[in-house]
Scaffold this active site. Sequence first.
Site, short mmCIF file in Angstrom:
data_model
loop_
_atom_site.label_atom_id
_atom_site.label_comp_id
_atom_site.label_asym_id
_atom_site.label_seq_id
_atom_site.Cartn_x
_atom_site.Cartn_y
_atom_site.Cartn_z
CD GLU A 52 -2.58 1.32 2.61
OE1 GLU A 52 -2.92 2.45 3.03
OE2 GLU A 52 -2.86 0.26 3.21
NE ARG A 109 -0.97 8.54 4.98
CZ ARG A 109 -0.78 7.88 6.10
NH1 ARG A 109 0.23 8.22 6.89
NH2 ARG A 109 -1.57 6.88 6.44
CB THR A 126 -4.04 8.22 2.45
OG1 THR A 126 -3.16 7.44 3.26
CG2 THR A 126 -4.53 9.39 3.30
CE LYS A 158 -6.53 2.11 6.95
NZ LYS A 158 -5.65 2.91 6.08
#
Length: 212
Positions: free
Chosen positions: A45, A49, A73, A133
């Site tokens: 992953e 960001r 994210t 998640k």
Amino acid sequence: MGDKTEALTSILKLQPVVPVLVIQDLAHAVPLARALVAGGLKAIEITMRTPVALQAIRAVADKVEGAVPGAGTVLNAGQFHQAVEAGSQFIVSPGTTIELLDVARKSSVPLLPGAATPSEVMSLKEEGYKVLKFFPAEQAGGAAYLKSLSSPLAGMQFCPTGGITPDNARDYLSLPNVVCVGGSWVAPKALVEAGDWDGITRLATEASRLAA
């Protein structure tokens, strides 16, 4: 939704720990991913960001054999589309919005949506999701909290992320409703900046054995 659930589950079951990466320098992306794959962590992953996140996903998708890159994210439809175009094979969000659910419904790439409360889990279950998640895991109540959801919310599976370390990972992995955990400890900033790829492979190897 069934096909996408199966696709997502097969990715998450590749290993007990999914590395959660914040890549600041694009030059690190390929050697870092290769080091993780060499240690047995194929699903990776890469969080959205940093300014180079999309380029990092594309580089890993194009150049790292065996890697299964995903984007983390992801906060909106625009980022979802960008991540898919860059080569992401799965999408991860810290929470869930109607916008994300809408774009995910139209995409063949599976979404791992974030949830932290019974109501959020129930809402996503109604949408057809079976794998979520759990974030932020430690701050939201930890393994004990997640265990308490396993009976009333039977059939739902989770990838806890947030505050997971080698010391508490097994607490989560031992739960019947946990398919894997997400963790950043397998790629510590100091080792990445030093280019210590062998050190990262050793950490990845240790992480890949956590469920044994």
